[in-house]
Design a protein around this motif. Structure first.
Motif, PDB file in Angstrom:
ATOM      1  N   TYR A 123      36.031  49.209  52.636  1.00  0.00           N
ATOM      2  CA  TYR A 123      37.065  50.227  52.406  1.00  0.00           C
ATOM      3  C   TYR A 123      37.423  50.304  50.916  1.00  0.00           C
ATOM      4  O   TYR A 123      37.489  51.382  50.330  1.00  0.00           O
ATOM      5  N   ARG A 124      37.610  49.141  50.305  1.00  0.00           N
ATOM      6  CA  ARG A 124      37.952  49.111  48.877  1.00  0.00           C
ATOM      7  C   ARG A 124      36.821  49.672  48.017  1.00  0.00           C
ATOM      8  O   ARG A 124      37.049  50.424  47.074  1.00  0.00           O
ATOM      9  N   ILE A 125      35.604  49.267  48.363  1.00  0.00           N
ATOM     10  CA  ILE A 125      34.442  49.755  47.598  1.00  0.00           C
ATOM     11  C   ILE A 125      34.362  51.278  47.685  1.00  0.00           C
ATOM     12  O   ILE A 125      34.222  51.971  46.675  1.00  0.00           O
ATOM     13  N   VAL A 126      34.461  51.772  48.908  1.00  0.00           N
ATOM     14  CA  VAL A 126      34.326  53.218  49.101  1.00  0.00           C
ATOM     15  C   VAL A 126      35.415  53.962  48.334  1.00  0.00           C
ATOM     16  O   VAL A 126      35.141  54.955  47.657  1.00  0.00           O
ATOM     17  N   MET A 127      36.638  53.456  48.395  1.00  0.00           N
ATOM     18  CA  MET A 127      37.736  54.130  47.696  1.00  0.00           C
ATOM     19  C   MET A 127      37.583  54.018  46.187  1.00  0.00           C
ATOM     20  O   MET A 127      37.701  55.012  45.467  1.00  0.00           O
TER      21      MET A 127
ATOM     22  N   LEU B 186      33.590  43.416  43.146  1.00  0.00           N
ATOM     23  CA  LEU B 186      34.414  43.160  44.323  1.00  0.00           C
ATOM     24  C   LEU B 186      35.204  41.861  44.197  1.00  0.00           C
ATOM     25  O   LEU B 186      36.404  41.825  44.473  1.00  0.00           O
ATOM     26  N   VAL B 187      34.528  40.797  43.779  1.00  0.00           N
ATOM     27  CA  VAL B 187      35.198  39.499  43.682  1.00  0.00           C
ATOM     28  C   VAL B 187      36.344  39.577  42.673  1.00  0.00           C
ATOM     29  O   VAL B 187      37.437  39.056  42.909  1.00  0.00           O
ATOM     30  N   VAL B 188      36.096  40.273  41.564  1.00  0.00           N
ATOM     31  CA  VAL B 188      37.142  40.447  40.556  1.00  0.00           C
ATOM     32  C   VAL B 188      38.337  41.181  41.150  1.00  0.00           C
ATOM     33  O   VAL B 188      39.502  40.818  40.931  1.00  0.00           O
ATOM     34  N   ALA B 189      38.024  42.215  41.942  1.00  0.00           N
ATOM     35  CA  ALA B 189      39.103  43.032  42.515  1.00  0.00           C
ATOM     36  C   ALA B 189      39.938  42.225  43.501  1.00  0.00           C
ATOM     37  O   ALA B 189      41.146  42.435  43.630  1.00  0.00           O
ATOM     38  N   GLU B 190      39.296  41.286  44.199  1.00  0.00           N
ATOM     39  CA  GLU B 190      40.011  40.543  45.238  1.00  0.00           C
ATOM     40  C   GLU B 190      40.485  39.175  44.743  1.00  0.00           C
ATOM     41  O   GLU B 190      40.893  38.319  45.521  1.00  0.00           O
TER      42      GLU B 190
ATOM     43  N   GLY C  20      38.986  40.021  52.812  1.00  0.00           N
ATOM     44  CA  GLY C  20      37.952  40.551  51.929  1.00  0.00           C
ATOM     45  C   GLY C  20      36.867  39.544  51.671  1.00  0.00           C
ATOM     46  O   GLY C  20      37.114  38.333  51.662  1.00  0.00           O
ATOM     47  N   LEU C  21      35.657  40.042  51.477  1.00  0.00           N
ATOM     48  CA  LEU C  21      34.513  39.156  51.272  1.00  0.00           C
ATOM     49  C   LEU C  21      34.674  38.344  49.991  1.00  0.00           C
ATOM     50  O   LEU C  21      34.330  37.165  49.938  1.00  0.00           O
ATOM     51  N   GLY C  22      35.202  38.984  48.953  1.00  0.00           N
ATOM     52  CA  GLY C  22      35.405  38.290  47.680  1.00  0.00           C
ATOM     53  C   GLY C  22      36.500  37.237  47.813  1.00  0.00           C
ATOM     54  O   GLY C  22      36.383  36.117  47.315  1.00  0.00           O
ATOM     55  N   ARG C  23      37.577  37.608  48.504  1.00  0.00           N
ATOM     56  CA  ARG C  23      38.705  36.688  48.740  1.00  0.00           C
ATOM     57  C   ARG C  23      38.215  35.423  49.445  1.00  0.00           C
ATOM     58  O   ARG C  23      38.552  34.304  49.077  1.00  0.00           O
ATOM     59  N   ARG C  24      37.381  35.611  50.485  1.00  0.00           N
ATOM     60  CA  ARG C  24      36.861  34.491  51.269  1.00  0.00           C
ATOM     61  C   ARG C  24      36.129  33.512  50.354  1.00  0.00           C
ATOM     62  O   ARG C  24      36.279  32.291  50.472  1.00  0.00           O
ATOM     63  N   ILE C  25      35.340  34.051  49.432  1.00  0.00           N
ATOM     64  CA  ILE C  25      34.575  33.200  48.523  1.00  0.00           C
ATOM     65  C   ILE C  25      35.519  32.402  47.616  1.00  0.00           C
ATOM     66  O   ILE C  25      35.360  31.186  47.419  1.00  0.00           O
ATOM     67  N   MET C  26      36.547  33.088  47.087  1.00  0.00           N
ATOM     68  CA  MET C  26      37.476  32.408  46.188  1.00  0.00           C
ATOM     69  C   MET C  26      38.246  31.304  46.921  1.00  0.00           C
ATOM     70  O   MET C  26      38.469  30.217  46.387  1.00  0.00           O
ATOM     71  N   ASP C  27      38.634  31.596  48.170  1.00  0.00           N
ATOM     72  CA  ASP C  27      39.344  30.594  48.966  1.00  0.00           C
ATOM     73  C   ASP C  27      38.463  29.379  49.223  1.00  0.00           C
ATOM     74  O   ASP C  27      38.919  28.236  49.118  1.00  0.00           O
TER      75      ASP C  27
END
Ligand SMILES: Nc1ncnc2c1ncn2[C@@H]1O[C@H](COP(=O)(O)OP(=O)(O)OP(=O)(O)O)[C@@H](O)[C@H]1O
Ligand SMILES: [Mg+2]
Lengths: 264, 286
Positions: B97-101, B226-230, B237-244
């Motif tokens: 959703y974020r990417i598309v927007m 994406l990771v930067v955005a999240e 979010g996929l990026g959030r999951r990685i950071m966590d």
């Protein structure tokens, strides 16, 4: 006396190259009668394309003016069709639609437009290729599409800048005959540019030689060969004489460009 | 004639469809020559396979501690867990959703502005210096500002993705438009078309394949942001999951997340390519 279709009146063109001005056309004047086929020849770089672009309204001359039917032109317009040396077809449209494109602004009814397009596709010998895309066509075929596209909306003047320049000599000969054939059927005023003297004599009523830069009108030669013409006339005495005279005249100019260092 | 019949009757010809010449050897290393399609694809698959095998071997022989590099099986198990618990679906839908927007907004602005810049020197002169300056700003450094401006909701994520995408995209679209041969524009002028009509019926269709390619490439760049955005204030979010996962040293989660983002990127890329081939039939063979 009938008013000329095109009159080029004291046209001069200056360009700036790395800051310094240089004259490409110098006080060039010429008149072309209605339905006359006039060809301009001259050495490379003498300003032929510039002249044609000025008549087409794509370049505004530094001085002088061009009149169509006595009215000064103001930019490009539908009264003057253009065929460029590069094929410049719309690659995303098939043959039929490329030609149809010219009729966008035409007042014709849809059915009439379709008829006209079909007619011109036949006239340039492309029937069977209506649905083909430019990418699928040979150079000669592409240029035939470009010619049909310029003719289909019946502009009063046809401007052609070395339209067959990129073709091999065989195809070229065929295209010249085809062009004449179409022109005999749909007469218009033509201003044609080439550096091929044979081509110029074969197709024209009158050949104009331009001097080396700055381009001036050097020689005008009316070609008295009867029409319709076929390729046999290239062996006639009249043809040979004209060729001799024109080549001599162009040669003089070419030698000048080689002897004098460019610039000035 | 020749070319036409080749296109229309390809199937009927006796030439083998694999593209391998009947006689003579296949040259794999001829400069700028095509190689058979199946070999081209096979090569890519084999290489990925080799990387996977090497990975499996390294972990199987315990050359690297699982903390640093988990076994492929562990990563797959982790993927299975995320799917079962519905985490993956929630993450992926939030991120997509974020990417598309983000990409969509960037594109919405980049297309008209890029066309203006490519067509009118005035707009090129007006916008390009500004865009060039912003283009080199590190997006990560803009996070605090975007939070100030847009809060911590989804809108801030769009903004980051927008900034990361737009300023590159608009210049690329300008270039695409400049690739349109001037002679085509001249044809339009001699036909008496207005500037708007020329932009619409000549410049746009002519530049479209290039613009489509720009879409494909910039979409890839949006994914990389994406990771930067999240990074900040995202609960899904996929990026959030990685950071966590980094906090808990859950390397399998990290690697699964990275691979999954890669996979989604690959799929979008492929979809763009496929639709491009369908949209620009006239351009085939280029
Ligand atoms: N827009 C321009 N700006 C600067 N110089 C130009 C421009 N257009 C043409 N020239 C110069 O004007 C001269 C004449 O150019 P032109 O294209 O009219 O020659 P030409 O007779 O058509 O030559 P050719 O036979 O090679 O096509 C050349 O020296 C060219 O470099
Ligand atoms: Mg020229």
């Amino acid at each position: 006396m009938i008013a000329p279709k095109i009159s080029i009146e004291n046209v001069s063109q200056l360009f700036y190259k790395s800051g310094s001005p240089f004259v490409v056309l110098d006080n060039f004047s010429m008149e072309i009668a209605k339905n006359e086929f006039v060809t301009v020849v001259g050495t490379s770089g003498c300003g032929k394309s510039t002249l044609l672009n000025i008549v087409g309204g794509l370049v505004e001359p530094s001085d002088g003016q061009v009149c169509i039917d006595g009215i000064p032109i103001d930019g490009p317009g539908r009264d003057r069709g253009f065929v460029f040396q590069s094929y410049s077809l719309f690659e995303w449209l098939n043959v039929e639609r490329n030609i149809f494109f010219s009729l966008k602004k035409s007042a014709m009814k849809e059915r009439e437009k379709k008829e006209t397009v079909r007619h011109y596709i036949n006239a340039v010998g492309l029937s069977g290729f209506e649905k083909a895309y430019p990418r699928e066509l040979s150079g000669g075929m592409r240029q035939r599409v470009a010619i049909a596209r310029a003719l289909v909306y019946k502009p009063e003047v046809l401007l052609m800048d070395e339209p067959f320049g990129a073709l091999d000599s065989q195809t070229r000969g065929m295209m010249q005959e085809l062009l004449l054939q179409v022109w005999e059927e749909h007469k218009t005023t033509v201003l044609f540019i080439t550096h091929d003297v044979d081509e110029a004599i074969f197709i024209s009523d009158r050949v104009v030689v331009m001097s080396a830069r700055p381009g001036r009108l050097k020689l005008e030669k009316t070609i008295e060969l009867t029409r319709p013409r076929s390729y046999e006339i290239t062996t006639e005495q009249l043809f040979m004489d004209a060729k001799k005279e024109l080549i001599g005249s162009i040669r003089e100019e070419t030698l000048k460009t080689m002897a004098v260092p460019s610039g000035s | 004639m020749k070319i036409m019949s080749k296109n229309r009757k390809e199937q009927k010809l006796s030439i083998s469809r694999t593209g391998i010449p009947k006689r003579g050897k296949v040259k794999f290393f001829a400069l700028r020559e095509d190689i058979p399609r199946n070999i081209y694809i096979l090569g890519g698959a084999v290489f990925i396979g080799l990387v996977l095998v090497a990975w499996q071997l390294i972990t199987a022989f315990g050359l690297v501690r699982p903390l640093f590099l988990p076994a492929p099986v562990d990563v797959i198990v982790e993927g299975g867990r995320q799917i079962r618990e519905g985490i993956l679906y929630a993450d992926a839908s939030a991120s997509i959703y974020r990417i598309v927007m983000g990409w969509g907004f960037a594109t919405l602005f980049a297309v008209p502005i890029g066309i203006l810049m490519g067509s009118f020197k005035f707009f090129e002169g007006l916008f390009e210096p500004f865009i060039d300056i912003v283009r080199y700003m590190p997006v990560v450094a803009l996070i605090p500002l975007t939070i100030l401006w847009a809060g911590i909701g989804d809108f801030q994520k769009f903004l980051i993705l927008f900034i990361g995408t737009f300023f590159q995209q608009v210049l690329m679209i300008m270039d695409n438009v400049k690739q349109v041969p001037v002679s085509l524009i001249r044809v339009g002028q001699t036909l008496g078309l207005s500037r708007i009509e020329i932009l619409k019926s000549i410049v746009l269709p002519s530049a479209f394949p290039g613009v489509w390619d720009t879409f494909r490439i910039t979409m890839g760049w949006t994914w990389t942001y994406l990771v930067v955005a999240e990074l900040v204030a995202a609960d899904k979010g996929l990026g959030r999951r990685i950071m966590d996962a980094q906090r808990y040293l859950a390397t399998d989660t990290i690697i699964f997340g990275i691979l999954f983002i890669g996979l989604l990127g690959l799929i979008t890329d492929y979809l763009f390519k496929l639709s491009g081939r369908f949209l620009f039939k006239w351009n085939r063979g280029s």
